[in-house]
Motif scaffolding. Structure first.
Motif: not given
Length: 193
Positions: A21, A41, A65, A68, A71-75, A79-81
């Motif tokens: 992350a 990453q 993953l 992610v 919905g956590l915006p970890l990318l 981005r996330g979801g």
């Protein structure tokens, strides 16, 4: 054989997921004409495989993953979801799990005299070849191009990924010397003597 995860294993898996992350914080570079971003990453995926080993490395990626997907915006790029798993880079993301596993598996069987080289090869095979083997077909499917075109377009990522593999090998060797987290076959053989 069923193996329970110890508290130490769980902590290492959580730290591995957090590392991936954190490596997304610098953001992503979107090359013109390509639908898959370049991020740091993938370095994290290689590192968790090399440092934590096959199972813990793969589980660290899986935890990341799942977060992610929730919905956590970890990318990279925040981005996330679930939507990220339907886009052009979905195969690469999914490929991170077996990629980390294979990286860790190969790191355990490297020759003792070729420490850095063995770690680099493990990162290249698991962190690049395995991830690309899953990512490229999904990229071709999602972008409606031929497999050959998706393969050719993906080759722009190889030089950067080779640099990441070299960095991961050097870092993993340093971590292993200071704080060994996994048992290699050479160490197991020495312990049996």
């Amino acid at each position: 054989m069923t193996r329970r995860l110890s508290a130490r294993d769980l902590a290492l898996i959580a730290v591995g997921a957090a590392l991936i992350a954190v490596l997304g914080l610098p953001g992503a570079f979107q090359p013109p004409g390509l639908s898959v971003p370049i991020t740091a990453q993938t370095l994290g995926v290689m590192l968790v495989g090399l440092v934590l080993g096959a199972w813990r490395g793969a589980l660290a990626v899986l935890v990341f993953l799942v977060l992610v997907a929730l919905g956590l915006p970890l990318l990279a790029g925040g981005r996330g979801g679930l939507g990220v798993f339907t886009g052009p880079s979905a195969g690469f993301l999914i490929g991170w799990v077996p990629g980390a596993f294979v990286t860790g598996l190969l790191a355990e069987v490297r020759a003792p005299r070729l420490e850095i080289v063995g770690l680099f090869v493990a990162a290249v095979v698991g962190g690049i070849a395995v991830v690309y083997a899953i990512g490229i077909p999904v990229l071709a499917f999602r972008t409606h191009v031929s497999l050959a075109h998706a393969f050719t377009a993906s080759m722009v990522f190889v030089p950067g990924d080779l640099i990441k593999a070299a960095i991961a090998a050097v870092i993993a060797r340093g971590v292993e010397r200071g704080y060994p987290l996994r048992e290699t076959r050479s160490r197991r053989a020495e312990a049996l003597r």
